[in-house]
Design a protein around this motif. Sequence first.
Motif, short mmCIF file in Angstrom:
data_model
loop_
_atom_site.label_atom_id
_atom_site.label_comp_id
_atom_site.label_asym_id
_atom_site.label_seq_id
_atom_site.Cartn_x
_atom_site.Cartn_y
_atom_site.Cartn_z
N VAL A 117 0.83 -1.20 0.00
CA VAL A 117 0.00 0.00 0.00
C VAL A 117 0.87 1.26 0.00
CG1 VAL A 117 -1.73 1.33 1.29
CG2 VAL A 117 -1.92 -1.17 1.14
N LEU A 118 1.90 1.23 0.84
CA LEU A 118 2.76 2.43 0.92
C LEU A 118 3.55 2.63 -0.37
CD1 LEU A 118 4.02 2.42 4.60
CD2 LEU A 118 2.37 3.95 3.53
N ASP A 119 3.91 1.56 -1.02
CA ASP A 119 4.60 1.70 -2.31
C ASP A 119 3.71 2.49 -3.27
OD1 ASP A 119 6.67 1.05 -4.31
OD2 ASP A 119 5.04 -0.09 -5.24
N PHE A 120 2.45 2.12 -3.36
CA PHE A 120 1.52 2.87 -4.20
C PHE A 120 1.38 4.31 -3.72
CE2 PHE A 120 -2.86 4.39 -4.95
CZ PHE A 120 -2.77 4.55 -6.32
N TYR A 121 1.24 4.46 -2.40
CA TYR A 121 1.04 5.80 -1.83
C TYR A 121 2.22 6.73 -2.14
CZ TYR A 121 0.44 9.42 1.74
OH TYR A 121 0.32 10.62 2.40
N PHE A 122 3.43 6.20 -1.99
CA PHE A 122 4.58 7.06 -2.25
C PHE A 122 4.65 7.42 -3.75
CE2 PHE A 122 6.49 4.99 1.71
CZ PHE A 122 6.20 6.09 2.50
N TYR A 123 4.24 6.51 -4.61
CA TYR A 123 4.21 6.84 -6.04
C TYR A 123 3.16 7.90 -6.35
CZ TYR A 123 7.79 4.02 -8.13
OH TYR A 123 9.01 3.54 -8.51
N GLN A 124 1.98 7.76 -5.76
CA GLN A 124 0.93 8.74 -6.05
C GLN A 124 1.40 10.15 -5.65
OE1 GLN A 124 -2.29 7.68 -3.17
NE2 GLN A 124 -2.48 9.87 -2.79
N CYS A 125 2.09 10.24 -4.51
CA CYS A 125 2.56 11.54 -4.04
C CYS A 125 3.65 12.11 -4.93
CB CYS A 125 3.10 11.44 -2.61
SG CYS A 125 1.82 11.17 -1.39
N SER A 126 4.31 11.24 -5.67
CA SER A 126 5.42 11.69 -6.52
C SER A 126 4.96 12.19 -7.89
CB SER A 126 6.43 10.54 -6.70
OG SER A 126 5.99 9.67 -7.74
N LEU A 127 3.64 12.17 -8.12
CA LEU A 127 3.12 12.67 -9.40
C LEU A 127 3.73 14.04 -9.70
CD1 LEU A 127 -0.76 12.43 -9.85
CD2 LEU A 127 1.02 11.51 -11.36
N SER A 128 4.18 14.20 -10.93
CA SER A 128 4.84 15.43 -11.33
C SER A 128 3.93 16.14 -12.33
CB SER A 128 6.18 15.06 -11.95
OG SER A 128 6.98 16.18 -12.10
N MET A 129 3.50 17.34 -12.00
CA MET A 129 2.58 18.06 -12.87
C MET A 129 2.87 19.56 -12.83
SD MET A 129 -0.95 16.04 -11.74
CE MET A 129 -2.09 16.78 -12.89
N SER A 130 2.48 20.25 -13.88
CA SER A 130 2.61 21.71 -13.92
C SER A 130 1.28 22.35 -13.51
CB SER A 130 2.94 22.15 -15.35
OG SER A 130 1.83 21.88 -16.18
N CYS A 131 1.31 23.66 -13.26
CA CYS A 131 0.08 24.39 -12.94
C CYS A 131 -0.95 24.19 -14.04
CB CYS A 131 0.36 25.88 -12.79
SG CYS A 131 1.30 26.28 -11.30
N SER A 132 -0.48 24.23 -15.26
CA SER A 132 -1.36 24.07 -16.41
C SER A 132 -2.03 22.68 -16.39
CB SER A 132 -0.51 24.26 -17.67
OG SER A 132 -1.27 23.99 -18.80
N GLN A 133 -1.23 21.65 -16.15
CA GLN A 133 -1.78 20.29 -16.11
C GLN A 133 -2.75 20.11 -14.93
OE1 GLN A 133 2.07 18.33 -16.11
NE2 GLN A 133 1.83 17.66 -18.24
#
Lengths: 304, 304, 304, 304
Positions: free
Chosen positions: A185-201
Amino acid sequence: MPDFQKILNTIYEETKHLSDTGKVATYIPELASISGNKFGICLLDIEKKSYHIGDFEESFSVQSISKVLTLAMAMSCIGEKVWDRVDVEPSGDPFNHLSLLEQENGIPRNPLINAGAIVIADILVSELKEPKKDFLAFVRQISGDPTISYDENVAKSEKATGFKNYAAANLLKSYGNLKNDVLEVLDFYFYQCSLSMSCSQLCNTFYLFINRGKCRQQQEFLTVNQVKRINALMLTCGFYDEAGEFAFRVGLPGKSGVGGGIVALLPKNFCVAVWSPGLNKKGNSTRGMAVLERLTTLSDLSIF
Amino acid sequence: MPDFQKILNTIYEETKHLSDTGKVATYIPELASISGNKFGICLLDIEKKSYHIGDFEESFSVQSISKVLTLAMAMSCIGEKVWDRVDVEPSGDPFNHLSLLEQENGIPRNPLINAGAIVIADILVSELKEPKKDFLAFVRQISGDPTISYDENVAKSEKATGFKNYAAANLLKSYGNLKNDVLEVLDFYFYQCSLSMSCSQLCNTFYLFINRGKCRQQQEFLTVNQVKRINALMLTCGFYDEAGEFAFRVGLPGKSGVGGGIVALLPKNFCVAVWSPGLNKKGNSTRGMAVLERLTTLSDLSIF
Amino acid sequence: MPDFQKILNTIYEETKHLSDTGKVATYIPELASISGNKFGICLLDIEKKSYHIGDFEESFSVQSISKVLTLAMAMSCIGEKVWDRVDVEPSGDPFNHLSLLEQENGIPRNPLINAGAIVIADILVSELKEPKKDFLAFVRQISGDPTISYDENVAKSEKATGFKNYAAANLLKSYGNLKNDVLEVLDFYFYQCSLSMSCSQLCNTFYLFINRGKCRQQQEFLTVNQVKRINALMLTCGFYDEAGEFAFRVGLPGKSGVGGGIVALLPKNFCVAVWSPGLNKKGNSTRGMAVLERLTTLSDLSIF
Amino acid sequence: MPDFQKILNTIYEETKHLSDTGKVATYIPELASISGNKFGICLLDIEKKSYHIGDFEESFSVQSISKVLTLAMAMSCIGEKVWDRVDVEPSGDPFNHLSLLEQENGIPRNPLINAGAIVIADILVSELKEPKKDFLAFVRQISGDPTISYDENVAKSEKATGFKNYAAANLLKSYGNLKNDVLEVLDFYFYQCSLSMSCSQLCNTFYLFINRGKCRQQQEFLTVNQVKRINALMLTCGFYDEAGEFAFRVGLPGKSGVGGGIVALLPKNFCVAVWSPGLNKKGNSTRGMAVLERLTTLSDLSIF
C-alpha cells in the motif's frame, strides 16, 4: 467574468517580491534542491479559456494534491462505500494525528490527511489490477494529457524516509482498516505523491471538479453529487491545520502539497493552480496563499 | 521471616477456584493455545531458600517481563545515558500511547511500555555484537541457568502480527530516537519478548534486584543505585495502566506480561513469580494479582 | 539507624549554597513575599526522636501537602467508598488535567491532584458538621499540636484567583461527581490548602503514616491497610508530573506543596519534612528534592 | 430561481413522517417540555420574497444560533481584533473541548463553540454599556423586528445548571482570556442563548449574511469581507462535530442550536430556517438536517 489575465498579472507583480516566502521542504533531497524563486500561476475558466503567468508550465511534485485524485478514483470505483472506512470531519488537532486514529479505532478523520489517504490507497490497491499504472492512466485521461508521470526519485526518497507514514499504515493495519500488505500500500502511496505536474496540467485535471464531474472532453467520471462532496471536503480539510484559515481568507475549496503547489476552484466558474515552493509554518505555500487571497478579493468571486 | 511455604499453600488453595480468572491472550496462536488452568507460584528469599507450588517449573512466554531484563542490560552497558532517550514517568493514559510519543517528541514515557522498550532494544542492538545471542547469554548468566531460551514460534508470530509495535518503532524513527534499522530492532524486540521461562527461573533471575545488583552467584551486574532505580520503575510503571492499582493493593515493585506471568519483589527480602494465563481487562494475570495481594496481606510484608 | 543529625548537618551545608534554587511561587502575594532563603529540615524517627536544622520551626503554607490529610480524614470517615469517586492511578499528562476528567467522565485520576482533592473536599463537606473547624481539629489531634491553624489571607487570595480550581470543580459538578455547592466545596478546599505548619509540625502529623495508622499518642486513626494505601498513593502520585522522577531519585513516598514544603517517609522508620520555597519547573521545591535525594543516599535507606 | 414554495411543500410532506426524529433536549425543563412534533420552515430569497410552511411563525429558543449574531456584533464593534482572542479552525475533537483550551493556552478554536462564544460575550460585555439590552437592540435592528426578546426562564435555568460553561469560563479566565468577571460574562452569555425567535424572524435576521452585510432595510452592519468570513466560519464550524458532514451533505454555511433550529444560507441567493426539536446524536435537529439536504438536492443550489 472579470478580466482574469489582468488580475493574474497584477497579483504576480505584487507577490513576486514578497520579502519572506517561507522555507522550501527539505525532508527529501528532490524537494530540497528546488529553487524557492519558482513561481507560476494558471487559471482555467469553465469555458476552457486559460490564463497564466510565470513558471506555469514547469512540472513539480504535487504531493498531497494527489489525494484528491485518488479519492476521486476510489469514489468512481466503489462509490459511497468509501465512507465506511474514512470519515469526513476536519482533523482539528495538528500535533497528534496518530492519537486521533487511536481514539477513533483506526477510522481516519478524512481522506485528505495522510492516514485517510493511505486508506484510500489501500482501496485502490484492492480495486485495481496494476494500481500505479492504472491510477496514472486515470490522471492522464481526466486531464487529457498523456505526458503526466511519476517522479521515481521522489517516490524512492519518500519510501526510504517516510517513517510517519509507515507508522500510520501499521496503526491502520492493527485496527483492521488496511486490507493489503503495508509495504504494498505504501509503495503505491509514495508513487501517487510523486506525481509530477505543472500548474497548467493541474488546471486541466481539476476542471472535472468545476464541471460537475465531466472532464475537459466532457466524459463523466463522477456524479454531480460526488463532485459536490469532494469539493466540500477540499474546503473543510484541504489545508492541513490551516483549513479554517484558508476558508476564511480565501473562501474556495482547494488542496495544497508540500511541493509548494495549491489548487483551488469555484464550482461552475474556474479552477486555479499556483506553484511557489516556499512554505509557511503550517506547510502551505506562502506565496500561493497570498495569490489566492488576492484573487478572490480582486475578482470578488468566492463561495461565500 | 514468615512461613512462606504455608502462606503459598493457603493462597494457592484460595485462588485455585476463583470463578472468573479472565481471558487468555489470543492475539497469537502460541498464547491462545495455553490452558487457562495453568497455575504456579515460586518465591525465593534473600537466603536463596525457595518455596513453590503448582506449575512453577513449567516454562511460559514471559513477554513484557523481559523489558526489565533488557533495561538492566542496557544500564549495565551505557549506564545513565539510557535516560537521554527515555523518561521515567508513569504513562497514565491507556488509549493513546502513540499520542504521548507525538506530544513528547519521540521520548517514550518510561522503559517498561512498548515504545520505551523498543528504544532500549535499539540501544542493545547498537551495543551488542550479536544482540539476540548476547542478551540470552546475559539472562542465562544472571539466573545461573543455561537452559533458558527463546520460543522461535512466538517470536515469528509476533513479527507477523505486531503492527502496533511496527507503528511505534517507525514513529520513534521519525523522531530520530531509533538509531538502527526498524526491522532489525523489532526482530530483536520480538525475540526478547519470546523468552520462555518458568516461575522458578524468573525468581533466580530477579534475585539480582533483591540482592543489590548481585546475582545468585554474587557476581555484580548492577550498582546499588541502578537496582534502586529499576525497582522504582517497576513500582510506578510495571503494570500498564494498573500500576497505581498494583502499588495500592500489593505494594511491591513488579512486572507483568501478557503470557500471564507476574514477578514482584521486596528488596533485601524476597522475589516471587506467579503464572496463571487468564488476564483481567488491563492485561494483567487475574489470579496473579490476587495471589500477590494475598501474599502481602498474609505476610504483612510490603514496601509501604 | 544511621546518625541522622550528622547526615542532616552535612546535607544542610551542601545544599544551602546551591547556585540555583528555583523560583518562589508568585501567583498569590502571600507566597510571593516569602524569602527564597528560608530553609529548614526536620526528621522524626519511629522512636519519636527528632533531628532538625535551620528554619524547621517556622510555619509556611503547606498547600498540596494538605491533600494527604484530607484523604486520611475522608478514609477515616467513609473508608473504601472513597474509591467510588476517585481513581488511584498516576495522572501522567502534565498539560491536560481537565482533559483527563473529560475523558474519564468526571472521575479524577487520583486524590492527590487538584480535581481529586476537590472530590475529597466534597466528601468532607458532606460528612462533617463544620468542615473547616472539624478538619483543623483532626489535624491538631493527629499532630498533638493545638496551635496549628489556617492562614486566612492565603485562603482569601486563592479564592479570588484560583480559576483553574473553579473550572475543575464545575466540570466535576457537570459530571455529577460533586454533591455539594461548588462555592461551598471550594471555600473548604482553599482553606485546607492554606494550612500553616512548620517542618516540625509536619513530622508530628505524618508520624501516623510511619506508625501503621497510630498517631504520636498511639491513638489509631487509620487501619494498617489504609496507611499502606495512602503511602502507595504518595509514592505514585505525590509529586505532580515528577512522581516517577521522585520515586526514581529518592525512593520514598511523599508529597510536595507549592509553598516549598515536602514531606517524605520510610514506613516503620522515619518521616522527614523540608522547607525551601524555591521551586523547580515542575513545581516542587528544588532544594527539598536535593535534600531528600542526598538523605536516602547517605543513609542508604529507601523503600527500594 | 427554482420554485421554492413547491420545493418546501414537497420536503415538508416527505420529512413530516420521518419515523425517528431524535430526542428533544432535556437538560433544562424549558426545552424538555417542547413537543417533538413542532416543525416549521421558512426561506427568504435575496429579493426578500418569503416562502414558508408549518410552525414557521412560532418562537423557539435559538440557543447556539445566537453565537453568529454576537460574533457579528463583536466584529462590528472591534473588527479584526476579535481574532487576537479566538482562532478560526474547526475544533475537531468532540470529547475534549476543555482539553483543547488547555493545549492552546486559552485561545478557543473558533467563535462558534461554547468557549469561543464566551470570549465573544466577554468582548461585548467590555464594549457595550448595557450588554443584554444593547445586544437585543442589535438583533431587533438587523431583523427589523422589535418584538424579538429573551426567554428569562431559559436564561435562569441555564444559569443554574450550565456547569460546563462555568468550567470553560473559569479556564479562560485562568489563561487571561476573559477580561470581565466570570459571572457577569456568563450572565450575558446565558441570556444571549435564550433569545426566542421564529423561523421567519431568523430569516429576516440572517438576510444580512446573504446581502453582503446590509440588512433588509439596506443599512450596512458588516463589510463584504466580514460577511465572507462569518459565512466561512459557519461552513467549517457551524455544526459541532458534524460540520464536515453538513458541508458534505448540504453544502451551505449554517448554524444549529439545541433548541432544534438550524439556519443555513447561500450567499447572494437565499437564507433558510428550519425548526424541529428532535436532535440527532451530535445535537443537531434530525429533521432540520434532512430538510436542508433535500433542499440543496431538489434546488440544485449549494456553494459546491
